[in-house]
Motif scaffolding. Structure first.
Motif, short mmCIF file in Angstrom:
data_model
loop_
_atom_site.label_atom_id
_atom_site.label_comp_id
_atom_site.label_asym_id
_atom_site.label_seq_id
_atom_site.Cartn_x
_atom_site.Cartn_y
_atom_site.Cartn_z
N ALA A 275 57.28 5.41 67.44
CA ALA A 275 58.58 6.33 67.70
C ALA A 275 58.58 5.97 69.44
N LEU A 276 59.73 4.87 69.70
CA LEU A 276 59.51 4.54 71.11
C LEU A 276 60.33 5.26 72.05
N VAL A 277 60.11 5.73 73.27
CA VAL A 277 61.01 6.83 73.95
C VAL A 277 61.26 5.89 75.08
N GLY A 278 62.77 6.05 75.32
CA GLY A 278 63.45 5.43 76.47
C GLY A 278 64.17 4.10 75.84
N ASP A 279 65.23 3.75 76.50
CA ASP A 279 65.95 2.74 76.35
C ASP A 279 65.33 1.33 76.38
N GLY A 280 64.42 1.40 77.67
CA GLY A 280 63.94 -0.17 78.01
C GLY A 280 62.56 -0.43 77.23
N THR B 289 59.79 0.79 63.55
CA THR B 289 60.21 1.36 64.96
C THR B 289 61.41 2.17 64.81
N VAL B 290 61.48 3.17 65.58
CA VAL B 290 62.51 4.03 65.74
C VAL B 290 62.55 4.20 67.34
N ARG B 291 63.76 4.10 68.00
CA ARG B 291 64.06 4.29 69.34
C ARG B 291 64.48 5.72 69.58
#
Length: 391
Positions: free
Chosen positions: A369-374, A384-386
């Motif tokens: 779970a990736l935090v942040g647009d970049g 992957t989940v943004r």
């Protein structure tokens, strides 16, 4: 007996609305007119039927009727009844307030576009609220008060004047979605040709044509699917003998069991991560795990930066204490989780993505779970989940 409806006047108003705002023509002409003395003014149901009071048509000028046509079509284009169904139960029951909040979402755009509306129309300013927001945001600031009813196509609650599914021509859900997309594309074309489109409609068209995916829904779906996958593994147990055992003399057959999986949550506590995003993502994950029955000592949480700072087993997100704050290496947390005596079948990593990843897929389901647009992309084999910081 229903009074006679002045269809000529009503349809002249629709013709004017479609002529002045041609990008709404398809939606306007998809509405089926149903005369009714039971509806106070005009209202719609989810099947794109427009219920019309003959007395209201007689008393309202054509210019204002054109505005009401557009107002009612806007409820359906913006899927207000679908969005209302996702509100908390208490808000859904108070459908009058929901209707007022929805009218605030629509009317600030229509009035800014110069459309005349009948007396009694509401505007966000009436309640000291800012313009340009969604009705879900307006709802808390809207008091209960007398207000005309725009029907179940707005707030989602069936009304006495609603017809059943076979009562009149209707628009199916798939057709409604096609109408929304066609209308959004017409708005884009109108804006390119004329350079003018109300801000609310412009934002709506952008959302329809370039939807922003709700990270919470994506994360919840990924976690549920991973838990179901891990729980699909079966094993034999003698604690509950097979039902075929009585048929065999002197032999006890084991039965198959489908155990609940163990889940490890590895949290990036490096200096680049914000507590708010971590708390939101962690609460979402633990909430989903509770829903599917994975809780208590089947969930471990590892707070990790360049080294594992804390390991704790939790039953809720509120029990987690985050430590660390240095560099970032989520491989350490993943390895520590998999080295546990109670090895997890699912590992969920909450991180900003600026970390090394394992060189190959471990023998478990791994979700990032990736935090942040970049946030940079992890290896392709990692689900992957943004997570949008602004959401």
């Amino acid at each position: 007996m229903t009074a006679v409806l002045d269809r000529t006047k009503l349809l002249a108003a629709r013709y004017k609305a479609a002529g002045d705002r041609p990008y709404l023509a398809s939606a306007l002409y998809s509405l089926t007119v149903v005369p009714s003395d039971r509806v106070p003014t005009m209202g719609v149901d989810r099947h794109w039927r427009c219920y019309v009071s003959p007395a209201f048509v007689d008393a309202t000028p054509v210019e204002e009727l054109a505005g009401v046509w557009i107002h009612e079509a806007a409820h359906l284009l913006r899927d207000h009844h679908g969005r209302a169904s996702r509100l908390p139960a208490a808000d859904q029951r108070d459908h009058g307030r929901v209707n007022i909040a929805e009218d605030c979402e629509i009317n600030d755009d229509l009035l800014a576009d110069g459309l005349p509306l009948p007396a009694g129309r509401v505007h966000p300013r009436d309640f000291g609220l800012p313009e340009g927001r969604m009705f879900e945001e307006y709802l808390k600031g809207v008091p209960a008060q007398p207000h005309h009813d725009c029907g179940s196509g707005a707030h989602g609650v069936p009304m006495p004047w609603d017809l059943d599914g076979a009562g009149a021509p209707s628009v199916r859900a798939t057709e409604a979605e096609a109408l929304r997309r066609a209308t959004a594309e017409a708005m884009r074309a109108h804006q390119r040709a004329r350079g003018s489109l109300p801000g609310g409609w412009r934002r709506w068209a952008d959302q329809v044509l370039e939807p922003v995916v709700d990270w919470r829904r994506m994360l919840a779906g990924a976690v549920r699917e991973a838990v179901a996958w891990a729980g699909g593994a079966v094993d034999y147990t003698y604690r509950r003998p097979s039902r075929r055992t009585p048929a065999l003399r002197g032999a006890v057959l084991p039965s198959l069991r489908r155990p609940l999986p163990r889940v490890a949550i590895v949290i990036d506590t490096s200096g680049s991560m914000g507590d708010g995003e971590l708390a939101a993502a962690l609460a979402e994950v633990t909430g989903v795990l509770r829903e599917v029955g994975v809780r208590g000592n089947r969930v471990s949480v590892l707070a990790c930066d360049a080294d594992v700072q804390a390991v704790s087993r939790v039953a809720s997100a509120g029990q987690v204490e985050l430590g660390g704050g240095g560099g970032t290496d989520m491989r350490v947390g993943i390895e520590r989780a998999l080295a546990d005596r109670d090895r997890p079948q699912v590992v969920i990593v909450l991180t900003d993505g600026y970390t090394p990843w394992p060189a190959e897929s471990p023998s478990c389901r791994l979700i990032a779970a990736l935090v942040g647009d970049g946030a940079p992309d992890p290896p392709r084999w990692i689900e992957t989940v943004r997570i949008d910081r602004a959401a």
